[in-house]
Design a protein around this motif. Structure first.
Motif, PDB file in Angstrom:
ATOM      1  N   LEU A 196       0.852  -1.188   0.000  1.00  0.00           N
ATOM      2  CA  LEU A 196       0.000   0.000   0.000  1.00  0.00           C
ATOM      3  C   LEU A 196       0.885   1.233   0.000  1.00  0.00           C
ATOM      4  N   ASN A 197       0.622   2.139  -0.937  1.00  0.00           N
ATOM      5  CA  ASN A 197       1.401   3.361  -1.061  1.00  0.00           C
ATOM      6  C   ASN A 197       0.461   4.556  -0.994  1.00  0.00           C
ATOM      7  N   HIS A 198       0.755   5.497  -0.096  1.00  0.00           N
ATOM      8  CA  HIS A 198      -0.093   6.686   0.046  1.00  0.00           C
ATOM      9  C   HIS A 198       0.531   7.871  -0.670  1.00  0.00           C
ATOM     10  N   ARG A 242      -3.545  17.092  -5.041  1.00  0.00           N
ATOM     11  CA  ARG A 242      -4.117  17.083  -6.387  1.00  0.00           C
ATOM     12  C   ARG A 242      -4.457  15.680  -6.857  1.00  0.00           C
ATOM     13  N   MET A 243      -3.938  14.694  -6.161  1.00  0.00           N
ATOM     14  CA  MET A 243      -4.198  13.295  -6.528  1.00  0.00           C
ATOM     15  C   MET A 243      -5.059  12.616  -5.475  1.00  0.00           C
ATOM     16  N   ALA A 244      -5.939  13.385  -4.845  1.00  0.00           N
ATOM     17  CA  ALA A 244      -6.771  12.844  -3.762  1.00  0.00           C
ATOM     18  C   ALA A 244      -7.635  11.679  -4.221  1.00  0.00           C
ATOM     19  N   ASP A 245      -8.086  11.710  -5.486  1.00  0.00           N
ATOM     20  CA  ASP A 245      -8.943  10.629  -5.975  1.00  0.00           C
ATOM     21  C   ASP A 245      -8.170   9.346  -6.247  1.00  0.00           C
ATOM     22  N   ARG A 246      -6.835   9.434  -6.207  1.00  0.00           N
ATOM     23  CA  ARG A 246      -5.977   8.257  -6.406  1.00  0.00           C
ATOM     24  C   ARG A 246      -4.904   8.198  -5.321  1.00  0.00           C
ATOM     25  N   ALA A 247      -5.260   8.670  -4.137  1.00  0.00           N
ATOM     26  CA  ALA A 247      -4.270   8.809  -3.062  1.00  0.00           C
ATOM     27  C   ALA A 247      -3.787   7.477  -2.516  1.00  0.00           C
ATOM     28  N   GLU A 248      -4.627   6.450  -2.595  1.00  0.00           N
ATOM     29  CA  GLU A 248      -4.254   5.137  -2.059  1.00  0.00           C
ATOM     30  C   GLU A 248      -4.021   4.160  -3.210  1.00  0.00           C
ATOM     31  N   ARG A 249      -2.787   3.699  -3.345  1.00  0.00           N
ATOM     32  CA  ARG A 249      -2.438   2.753  -4.410  1.00  0.00           C
ATOM     33  C   ARG A 249      -2.039   1.415  -3.803  1.00  0.00           C
ATOM     34  N   GLU A 287      -2.474  -3.940  -9.919  1.00  0.00           N
ATOM     35  CA  GLU A 287      -2.436  -2.757  -9.075  1.00  0.00           C
ATOM     36  C   GLU A 287      -3.594  -1.839  -9.417  1.00  0.00           C
ATOM     37  N   ALA A 288      -3.952  -1.004  -8.452  1.00  0.00           N
ATOM     38  CA  ALA A 288      -5.063  -0.074  -8.634  1.00  0.00           C
ATOM     39  C   ALA A 288      -4.925   1.053  -7.632  1.00  0.00           C
ATOM     40  N   ALA A 289      -5.608   2.173  -7.927  1.00  0.00           N
ATOM     41  CA  ALA A 289      -5.579   3.324  -7.034  1.00  0.00           C
ATOM     42  C   ALA A 289      -6.993   3.876  -6.883  1.00  0.00           C
ATOM     43  N   ALA A 290      -7.292   4.409  -5.707  1.00  0.00           N
ATOM     44  CA  ALA A 290      -8.599   4.993  -5.424  1.00  0.00           C
ATOM     45  C   ALA A 290      -8.435   6.018  -4.302  1.00  0.00           C
ATOM     46  N   SER A 291      -9.539   6.670  -3.957  1.00  0.00           N
ATOM     47  CA  SER A 291      -9.479   7.687  -2.906  1.00  0.00           C
ATOM     48  C   SER A 291      -9.309   7.077  -1.515  1.00  0.00           C
ATOM     49  N   ASP A 292      -9.703   5.806  -1.355  1.00  0.00           N
ATOM     50  CA  ASP A 292      -9.512   5.127  -0.065  1.00  0.00           C
ATOM     51  C   ASP A 292      -8.932   3.742  -0.308  1.00  0.00           C
ATOM     52  N   ARG A 293      -8.266   3.203   0.685  1.00  0.00           N
ATOM     53  CA  ARG A 293      -7.542   1.952   0.510  1.00  0.00           C
ATOM     54  C   ARG A 293      -8.453   0.748   0.341  1.00  0.00           C
TER      55      ARG A 293
END
Length: 211
Positions: A41-43, A48-55, A70-76
């Motif tokens: 998990l990478n924060h 500016r990348m709040a909608d993809r803050a959790e990868r 892999e995927a990214a979203a606003s929450d983990r």
């Protein structure tokens, strides 16, 4: 199957760790030979990348090719759901491919790229002023070209010669648009890549090997 959860630039709560382990238990149903599933998990701190803050990156290791999603979203939790869906889809496709391999021949390539994974979770070494070749497998080395802003990132991989069919298979498992490999028959360095639809390309390097 061992599940290892780590965080980069973030802390992992016991609640989230338990959720990850419970959700990923089903992976073993499609990958019975899997030995280890790495969850990273990478924060991203950039607002500016709040909608993809959790990868989240999932890497499945065992007997056979590495499978990654892999995927990214606003929450983990949302990022985990997306990455999990990608991983399961790749495992299903791999299972179906094994079943259908004898019924569906691989199309002959016209002019193609297949490659080594360039995962981002290995340790990196940064060097300045000169480009240094990496000497350790899996460790990325970054070098700056003189006073220019250009950064060259290199990584050394072990290469087992394989067929084009196997290279395409491994490319799909890691979700990359290309894959670098050594052709089993010709011993040439080659790369396979997606073109459009169900067509692929292969690029070959014609080189003389000096013993």
């Amino acid at each position: 199957m061992e599940i290892v959860v780590v965080g980069r630039n973030t802390e992992i709560s016991d609640r989230f760790r338990g959720h990850v382990e419970e959700k990923l238990e089903k992976v073993e149903q499609l990958a019975p030979l899997a030995q280890r599933l790495d969850v990273e998990l990478n924060h991203e701190k950039n607002p500016r990348m709040a909608d993809r803050a959790e990868r989240i990156e999932l890497t499945l290791r065992g007997k056979g090719p590495v499978v990654r999603a892999e995927a990214a979203a606003s929450d983990r939790y949302g990022a985990l759901d997306l990455a999990y869906a990608k991983l399961m889809e790749r495992l299903r496709r791999a299972r179906d491919r094994r079943k259908d391999h004898h019924r569906y021949p691989v199309p002959a390539p016209e002019d193609f790229p297949v490659g080594l994974d360039d995962g981002a979770n290995e340790p990196e070494e940064v060097h300045e002023d000169k480009v240094e070749a990496p000497t350790e497998h899996g460790v990325a080395v970054e070098s700056q070209l003189g006073d220019s802003p250009v950064i060259v990132r290199q990584k050394l991989h072990e290469a087992t010669p394989m067929t084009i069919d196997q290279a395409l298979y491994e490319m799909e498992l890691v979700g990359h648009p290309f894959y670098l490999f050594i052709d089993e028959e010709t011993k040439q360095p080659c790369v396979v890549y997606h073109r459009h639809g169900w067509t692929y390309g292969v690029l070959r390097l014609d080189t003389t090997v000096v013993d």
